[in-house]
Design a protein around this motif. Structure first.
Motif, short mmCIF file in Angstrom:
data_model
loop_
_atom_site.label_atom_id
_atom_site.label_comp_id
_atom_site.label_asym_id
_atom_site.label_seq_id
_atom_site.Cartn_x
_atom_site.Cartn_y
_atom_site.Cartn_z
N THR A 1 5.83 16.72 -0.45
CA THR A 1 5.20 15.51 -0.97
C THR A 1 6.09 14.31 -0.66
O THR A 1 7.32 14.42 -0.66
N VAL A 2 5.47 13.19 -0.37
CA VAL A 2 6.20 11.95 -0.12
C VAL A 2 5.24 10.79 -0.31
O VAL A 2 4.03 10.92 -0.09
N ARG A 3 5.78 9.67 -0.76
CA ARG A 3 5.02 8.42 -0.85
C ARG A 3 5.51 7.51 0.27
O ARG A 3 6.69 7.20 0.35
N VAL A 4 4.59 7.09 1.13
CA VAL A 4 4.93 6.23 2.26
C VAL A 4 4.39 4.83 1.96
O VAL A 4 3.20 4.65 1.72
N ASP A 5 5.28 3.84 1.98
CA ASP A 5 4.92 2.48 1.61
C ASP A 5 4.75 1.59 2.84
O ASP A 5 5.58 1.64 3.76
N PHE A 6 3.70 0.80 2.82
CA PHE A 6 3.43 -0.17 3.88
C PHE A 6 3.04 -1.51 3.27
O PHE A 6 2.61 -1.59 2.12
N TYR A 7 3.16 -2.55 4.04
CA TYR A 7 2.55 -3.83 3.73
C TYR A 7 1.93 -4.36 5.02
O TYR A 7 2.16 -3.80 6.11
N VAL A 8 1.12 -5.38 4.89
CA VAL A 8 0.40 -5.92 6.04
C VAL A 8 0.94 -7.31 6.35
O VAL A 8 1.08 -8.15 5.45
N ASP A 9 1.26 -7.54 7.61
CA ASP A 9 1.74 -8.84 8.06
C ASP A 9 1.07 -9.16 9.38
O ASP A 9 1.12 -8.35 10.33
N LYS A 10 0.42 -10.29 9.45
CA LYS A 10 -0.29 -10.71 10.66
C LYS A 10 -1.29 -9.64 11.11
O LYS A 10 -1.38 -9.27 12.28
N ASP A 11 -2.04 -9.11 10.14
CA ASP A 11 -3.13 -8.16 10.38
C ASP A 11 -2.66 -6.80 10.91
O ASP A 11 -3.47 -6.01 11.38
N ASP A 12 -1.36 -6.53 10.83
CA ASP A 12 -0.87 -5.23 11.25
C ASP A 12 -0.01 -4.64 10.13
O ASP A 12 0.50 -5.37 9.28
N TYR A 13 0.14 -3.33 10.14
CA TYR A 13 0.88 -2.69 9.06
C TYR A 13 2.35 -2.52 9.44
O TYR A 13 2.70 -2.28 10.58
N ILE A 14 3.21 -2.68 8.42
CA ILE A 14 4.65 -2.58 8.58
C ILE A 14 5.17 -1.54 7.59
O ILE A 14 4.82 -1.57 6.40
N PHE A 15 6.01 -0.65 8.07
CA PHE A 15 6.61 0.37 7.22
C PHE A 15 7.58 -0.25 6.22
O PHE A 15 8.36 -1.13 6.56
N TYR B 1 0.87 -1.18 0.00
CA TYR B 1 0.00 0.00 0.00
C TYR B 1 0.90 1.22 0.00
O TYR B 1 1.56 1.54 0.98
N LYS B 2 0.92 1.91 -1.14
CA LYS B 2 1.79 3.06 -1.33
C LYS B 2 0.92 4.31 -1.25
O LYS B 2 0.06 4.53 -2.10
N ILE B 3 1.16 5.11 -0.22
CA ILE B 3 0.26 6.21 0.11
C ILE B 3 0.95 7.54 -0.17
O ILE B 3 1.93 7.90 0.48
N THR B 4 0.46 8.24 -1.18
CA THR B 4 1.06 9.50 -1.62
C THR B 4 0.41 10.68 -0.91
O THR B 4 -0.81 10.84 -0.95
N CYS B 5 1.25 11.47 -0.27
CA CYS B 5 0.78 12.65 0.47
C CYS B 5 1.24 13.93 -0.23
O CYS B 5 2.37 14.01 -0.72
N LEU B 6 0.35 14.91 -0.26
CA LEU B 6 0.67 16.26 -0.73
C LEU B 6 0.40 17.22 0.42
O LEU B 6 -0.68 17.18 1.02
N ASN B 7 1.38 18.07 0.72
CA ASN B 7 1.23 19.06 1.77
C ASN B 7 0.82 18.43 3.10
O ASN B 7 0.04 18.98 3.87
N GLY B 8 1.35 17.24 3.37
CA GLY B 8 1.10 16.57 4.64
C GLY B 8 -0.19 15.78 4.72
O GLY B 8 -0.47 15.19 5.77
N LYS B 9 -0.98 15.73 3.65
CA LYS B 9 -2.25 15.02 3.65
C LYS B 9 -2.27 13.95 2.56
O LYS B 9 -1.74 14.15 1.48
N VAL B 10 -2.93 12.83 2.87
CA VAL B 10 -3.03 11.75 1.88
C VAL B 10 -3.85 12.21 0.69
O VAL B 10 -4.98 12.69 0.84
#
Length: 312
Positions: free
Chosen positions: A265-279, A191-200
């Motif tokens: 702006t920044v894209r913050v990437d996560f994945y899910v492992d054991k029902d929790d999110y990992i950076f 899940y790659k979440i792109t933020c502009l001006n601090g907001k998704v």
């Protein structure tokens, strides 16, 4: 060159064009180092978009990303793309439980003590993109080949290919992390979440194998409220499937905004492992800022939302 690497290179030429790929390849491999960033990026823009950009009045999202490369040299950016240094920063912001621990760090591959590593692990260089080896069974690991690969990546300065300033002064090192079974497979989801001006602004659901062939991966785009967007890029196709978002998606959105506060702006990437999110990582210029949205008006709409900082 293996078959998958050959296919990837052919796909890249089709997704972009031959002159862009050649110029960028030469830039990454020792040529044009004396060419100023703005001039180099203008050449890439001309090959990729068919025209040079106006650094005095950028309007689209992709233009503003190029402007930021030249004009936003915040020292914090270097720490954010250092795969070793970023861990403590992220842990302090969103909690240590959401960060993969580091189980070793070395200046060169010969210093790695493989006997002390677990049966399955991942080795990464700290200063580039794609410089990693996934070791699922240590007994099957070709240590000589792995060390040669890692040492070759240590010699590379990732900055020169796309002139992403934040990579220029990262200390090249190697880290080891525990192997996570949910990654590196055709069924993997990020899940790659792109933020502009601090907001998704939008969320990209990436399915498939990262750092591999373009046809091994799909991208689907959603807004902050999880509504699907009519968006695609020139690199990855949509999956044409409905995606069931994980229960922790709202937590990932909130975590992204905590991490995005200090950046335009920044894209913050996560994945899910054991029902929790990992950076996963923080990316400031997806595809070096060289990509095309389809429909094309997304580039302008996003560009109008992005507020540029003062030059630094």
């Amino acid at each position: 060159m293996g078959l998958n690497s050959l296919i990837f290179n052919i796909q890249m030429v089709k997704a972009t064009n031959l002159r862009y790929c050649i110029y960028k390849y030469l830039g990454a491999h020792g040529h044009f180092h004396d060419v100023p960033d703005e001039k180099y990026l203008n050449k890439l823009c001309k090959y990729f978009y068919g025209k040079e950009m106006d650094f005095n009045d950028p309007q689209t999202f992709s233009e503003k990303l190029q402007w930021l490369k030249v004009n936003n040299h915040d020292p914090l950016l270097t720490k954010m793309v250092d795969k070793y240094e970023v861990k403590k920063y992220v842990a302090d912001k969103i909690g240590e439980s959401h960060v993969i621990p580091c189980i070793g760090v070395w200046d060169n591959a010969e210093d790695i003590d493989y006997d002390r590593l677990p049966d399955a692990f991942v080795l990464k260089v700290t200063h580039d993109s794609g410089g990693l080896r996934i070791i699922r069974d240590k007994k099957q690991c070709d240590v000589e080949e792995t060390n040669a690969f890692l040492n070759s990546r240590l010699q590379r300065n990732f900055y020169y290919a796309g002139r992403e300033w934040q990579y220029k002064n990262v200390k090249p090192r190697i880290i080891a992390e525990p192997y996570v079974d949910t990654l590196g497979k055709s069924s993997s989801v990020e899940y790659k979440i792109t933020c502009l001006n601090g907001k998704v602004e939008f969320i990209t659901v990436c399915k498939g194998i990262a750092h591999s062939r373009l046809d091994f991966r799909t991208n689907d785009f959603y807004d902050r409220d999880l509504n699907r967007l009519d968006m695609v890029t020139n690199y990855y196709a949509n999956s044409k499937e409905e995606n069931v978002m994980p229960q922790c998606i709202k937590d990932m959105i909130n975590a992204s905004e905590k991490l995005a506060q200090d950046f335009p702006t920044v894209r913050v990437d996560f994945y899910v492992d054991k029902d929790d999110y990992i950076f996963g990582e923080m990316t400031f210029y997806t595809w070096d800022g060289f990509f095309k949205f389809i429909p094309g008006d997304w580039d302008f709409k996003l560009g109008q939302k992005l507020i540029l900082p003062e030059k630094r």
